[in-house]
Design an enzyme around this catalytic site. Structure first.
Site, PDB file in Angstrom:
ATOM      1  CG  HIS A 204      -0.244   0.360   2.375  1.00 39.63           C
ATOM      2  ND1 HIS A 204       0.390  -0.608   3.224  1.00 39.63           N
ATOM      3  CD2 HIS A 204      -0.123   1.526   3.173  1.00 39.63           C
ATOM      4  CE1 HIS A 204       0.972  -0.125   4.324  1.00 39.63           C
ATOM      5  NE2 HIS A 204       0.748   1.296   4.213  1.00 39.63           N
TER       6      HIS A 204
HETATM    7  C1  UD1 Z   1      -1.841   5.763   5.311  1.00 35.05           C
HETATM    8  C2  UD1 Z   1      -0.701   6.474   5.939  1.00 35.05           C
HETATM    9  C3  UD1 Z   1       0.486   5.224   5.905  1.00 35.05           C
HETATM   10  C4  UD1 Z   1       0.029   4.167   6.568  1.00 35.05           C
HETATM   11  C5  UD1 Z   1      -1.441   3.609   6.103  1.00 35.05           C
HETATM   12  C6  UD1 Z   1      -1.897   2.437   6.778  1.00 35.05           C
HETATM   13  C7  UD1 Z   1      -0.391   8.729   5.533  1.00 35.05           C
HETATM   14  C8  UD1 Z   1       0.449   9.747   4.689  1.00 35.05           C
HETATM   15  N1  UD1 Z   1      -0.168   7.444   5.291  1.00 35.05           N
HETATM   16  O1  UD1 Z   1      -1.660   5.722   3.912  1.00 35.05           O
HETATM   17  O2  UD1 Z   1       1.388   5.848   6.429  1.00 35.05           O
HETATM   18  O3  UD1 Z   1       0.925   2.995   6.302  1.00 35.05           O
HETATM   19  O4  UD1 Z   1      -2.358   4.732   6.173  1.00 35.05           O
HETATM   20  O5  UD1 Z   1      -2.900   1.867   5.801  1.00 35.05           O
HETATM   21  O6  UD1 Z   1      -1.018   9.163   6.492  1.00 35.05           O
HETATM   22  N2  UD1 Z   1      -9.039   4.655   0.948  1.00 35.05           N
HETATM   23  C9  UD1 Z   1     -10.385   4.302   0.909  1.00 35.05           C
HETATM   24  N3  UD1 Z   1     -10.767   3.887   1.906  1.00 35.05           N
HETATM   25  C10 UD1 Z   1     -10.550   4.233   3.158  1.00 35.05           C
HETATM   26  C11 UD1 Z   1      -8.894   4.655   3.285  1.00 35.05           C
HETATM   27  C12 UD1 Z   1      -8.679   5.061   2.016  1.00 35.05           C
HETATM   28  O7  UD1 Z   1     -10.666   4.072  -0.398  1.00 35.05           O
HETATM   29  O8  UD1 Z   1     -10.990   3.769   4.176  1.00 35.05           O
HETATM   30  C13 UD1 Z   1      -8.221   4.989  -0.527  1.00 35.05           C
HETATM   31  C14 UD1 Z   1      -8.432   6.466  -0.808  1.00 35.05           C
HETATM   32  O9  UD1 Z   1      -8.519   6.405  -2.334  1.00 35.05           O
HETATM   33  C15 UD1 Z   1      -7.261   7.043  -0.565  1.00 35.05           C
HETATM   34  C16 UD1 Z   1      -6.379   6.065  -0.584  1.00 35.05           C
HETATM   35  O10 UD1 Z   1      -6.974   4.969  -0.349  1.00 35.05           O
HETATM   36  O11 UD1 Z   1      -7.038   8.419  -1.204  1.00 35.05           O
HETATM   37  C17 UD1 Z   1      -5.013   6.512   0.444  1.00 35.05           C
HETATM   38  O12 UD1 Z   1      -5.665   6.450   1.835  1.00 35.05           O
HETATM   39  P1  UD1 Z   1      -4.956   7.564   2.695  1.00 35.05           P
HETATM   40  O13 UD1 Z   1      -5.299   7.536   4.218  1.00 35.05           O
HETATM   41  O14 UD1 Z   1      -4.606   8.969   2.255  1.00 35.05           O
HETATM   42  O15 UD1 Z   1      -3.417   6.957   2.728  1.00 35.05           O
HETATM   43  P2  UD1 Z   1      -2.957   5.428   2.951  1.00 35.05           P
HETATM   44  O16 UD1 Z   1      -2.279   4.918   1.724  1.00 35.05           O
HETATM   45  O17 UD1 Z   1      -3.751   4.599   3.526  1.00 35.05           O
HETATM   46  N1  UDP Z   2      -3.871  -5.476   8.707  1.00 34.81           N
HETATM   47  C1  UDP Z   2      -5.149  -5.814   9.119  1.00 34.81           C
HETATM   48  N2  UDP Z   2      -5.878  -6.399   7.906  1.00 34.81           N
HETATM   49  C2  UDP Z   2      -5.420  -6.149   6.584  1.00 34.81           C
HETATM   50  C3  UDP Z   2      -4.089  -5.575   6.363  1.00 34.81           C
HETATM   51  C4  UDP Z   2      -3.228  -5.171   7.692  1.00 34.81           C
HETATM   52  O1  UDP Z   2      -5.755  -5.905  10.034  1.00 34.81           O
HETATM   53  O2  UDP Z   2      -6.033  -6.555   5.641  1.00 34.81           O
HETATM   54  C5  UDP Z   2      -3.062  -4.984   9.972  1.00 34.81           C
HETATM   55  C6  UDP Z   2      -1.739  -5.836   9.911  1.00 34.81           C
HETATM   56  O3  UDP Z   2      -1.885  -7.048  10.787  1.00 34.81           O
HETATM   57  C7  UDP Z   2      -1.208  -4.710  11.072  1.00 34.81           C
HETATM   58  C8  UDP Z   2      -1.702  -3.313  10.654  1.00 34.81           C
HETATM   59  O4  UDP Z   2      -2.900  -3.491   9.963  1.00 34.81           O
HETATM   60  O5  UDP Z   2      -1.426  -4.731  12.340  1.00 34.81           O
HETATM   61  C9  UDP Z   2      -0.783  -2.576   9.524  1.00 34.81           C
HETATM   62  O6  UDP Z   2      -1.288  -1.745   8.997  1.00 34.81           O
HETATM   63  P1  UDP Z   2      -0.875  -1.169   7.550  1.00 34.81           P
HETATM   64  O7  UDP Z   2      -0.069  -1.918   6.839  1.00 34.81           O
HETATM   65  O8  UDP Z   2      -1.887  -0.575   6.920  1.00 34.81           O
HETATM   66  O9  UDP Z   2       0.044   0.140   7.865  1.00 34.81           O
HETATM   67  P2  UDP Z   2       1.484   0.477   8.384  1.00 34.81           P
HETATM   68  O10 UDP Z   2       1.925  -0.484   9.469  1.00 34.81           O
HETATM   69  O11 UDP Z   2       2.378   0.320   7.249  1.00 34.81           O
HETATM   70  O12 UDP Z   2       1.733   1.956   8.764  1.00 34.81           O
END
Ligand code: UD1
Ligand code: UDP
Length: 351
Positions: A204
């Site tokens: 992601h």
């Molecule tokens: C964010 C964090 C990242 C973290 C990740 C955990 C920032 C800059 N990044 O990244 O550090 O590792 O969360 O998962 O804060 N979207 C949906 N539904 C949701 C959420 C997101 O469709 O419920 C889609 C949207 O198109 C959105 C994109 O995902 O634009 C990115 O979401 P965003 O929260 O901006 O960043 P993450 O990639 O989730």
């Molecule tokens: N995770 C989850 N369901 C999923 C994918 C990840 O519960 O489908 C959990 C994973 O086990 C870990 C956390 O989400 O506890 C990690 O989050 P993510 O990878 O979104 O963010 P990051 O740790 O890279 O910031």
């Protein structure tokens, strides 16, 4: 003592669940929970509140998705309003997302002390949005809860030693707390349609989803690995894959799953391939070798004897790492003793 906790993204629900459980059991402590709304899909947010018994947020900003400035700006305005109303003694933020940065900045400008869980992590790669969020948050926070000795070292090098406390890692607490429940649950936490033997993958990170060559490299590598690969897909990645890439036939794409289902998937996998920070650690805690689809990792303690191999997105490195024999050497205990949430709660409440 009143603590206002700011969460917004999936890993923050998981981390905050561990701390809230202890914090709320402490006499004289009141926790107010603020959800920025950064993550909002049912399987990116609500599922964690239900499974991990996280109390309903007292404030939900509903900020949703947007560019960094738009998303962070809306959060700043919303958090400031709540802080002025609640007047907490501490603002507690987690990790390195835009919700972390907004919580820290809004509070510090109102002269409300900030405590940061998972402080001191550094990739030394400023192209990552998370690196900016961490550096700024650590710089303005008053109490820095470091999960590893590497993190305390980084904070010391930045002149932040006096605010730093080594606590261990709250995600380690969580794995210890839930692992047995998942193991004893049999198939209760199994996801339907999962093959008997599989690699578990998540992807992601912006640098992987938004750079075509990187995502193409990951997919090429996945296609070349012998065996099935289960990918609980982040919505960001699903949107980018759709119509733009050919998905290899051994890739089993499923919706994002809850935390306990994710522990089940990790426990039953052969190895893990990921660009997630949290999943790299969980793989290590649960004894599954990890292949990290990034150019570097903050969790350097996991990189030894084949337990975590940092391959970036190069198929020529990913495939041999996936097919390498399982590590023969034991893992190290460098993430604390599973009591990080208690240490954090006691430090915060001044006990
Ligand atoms: C964010 C964090 C990242 C973290 C990740 C955990 C920032 C800059 N990044 O990244 O550090 O590792 O969360 O998962 O804060 N979207 C949906 N539904 C949701 C959420 C997101 O469709 O419920 C889609 C949207 O198109 C959105 C994109 O995902 O634009 C990115 O979401 P965003 O929260 O901006 O960043 P993450 O990639 O989730
Ligand atoms: N995770 C989850 N369901 C999923 C994918 C990840 O519960 O489908 C959990 C994973 O086990 C870990 C956390 O989400 O506890 C990690 O989050 P993510 O990878 O979104 O963010 P990051 O740790 O890279 O910031």
């Amino acid at each position: 003592m009143k603590v206002l906790t700011v969460v917004g993204a999936r890993p923050q629900f998981i981390k905050a669940a561990a701390v809230s459980r202890v914090l709320r059991s402490m006499p004289g402590v009141q926790e107010i929970l603020l959800h920025t709304g950064q993550h909002y899909d049912e399987n990116m947010s609500a599922v964690f509140f239900e499974e991990l018994s996280i109390p309903e947020p007292d404030h939900h900003l509903g900020v949703g998705s947007g560019s960094h400035a738009v998303q962070t700006g809306h959060m700043l305005a919303g958090i400031e309003k709540v802080l002025m109303q609640e007047k907490p003694d501490w603002t507690l933020v987690y990790g390195d997302t835009n919700s972390t940065l907004a919580g820290a900045l809004a509070a510090v400008k109102l002269h409300i002390p900030v405590a940061h869980v998972e402080a001191g992590l550094r990739s030394f790669n400023k192209a990552m949005p998370e690196e900016i969020n961490r550096i700024v948050t650590d710089r303005v926070a008053d109490l820095l809860f470091a999960p590893t000795r590497t993190a305390t070292g980084h904070l010391k090098n930045e002149g932040l030693e006096s605010a730093t406390r080594f606590t261990g890692d709250v995600m380690y607490d969580s794995v210890l707390f839930y692992r047995d429940q998942v193991l004893k649950g049999g198939d209760k936490y199994a996801t339907a349609g999962i093959p008997g033997e599989y690699f578990l993958a998540t992807v992601h990170r912006a640098e992987n989803t938004d750079v075509r060559d990187n995502l193409a490299g990951i997919l090429e590598a996945f296609g070349a690995i012998r065996g099935k690969i289960v990918l609980p897909i982040h919505p960001r990645t699903r949107k980018i894959l759709a119509g733009n890439f050919t998905v290899p036939s051994n890739l089993v794409i499923i919706d994002p799953v809850g935390y306990l289902e994710m522990l089940w998937l990790t426990l039953h996998s052969v190895k893990v391939l990921t660009d997630s920070g949290g999943l790299q650690k969980e793989a290590y805690f649960l004894g599954k070798p990890c292949i990290t689809l990034r150019t570097e990792t903050e969790w350097v303690e996991t990189v030894h004897d084949g337990w975590n191999t940092v391959t970036a997105t190069d198929p020529a490195r990913i495939v041999p790492a996936a097919e390498a024999p399982l590590p023969a050497t034991p893992r190290k205990d460098e993430f604390g003793d599973g009591k990080a949430a208690r240490i954090i709660s006691e430090l915060l409440s001044g006990m």
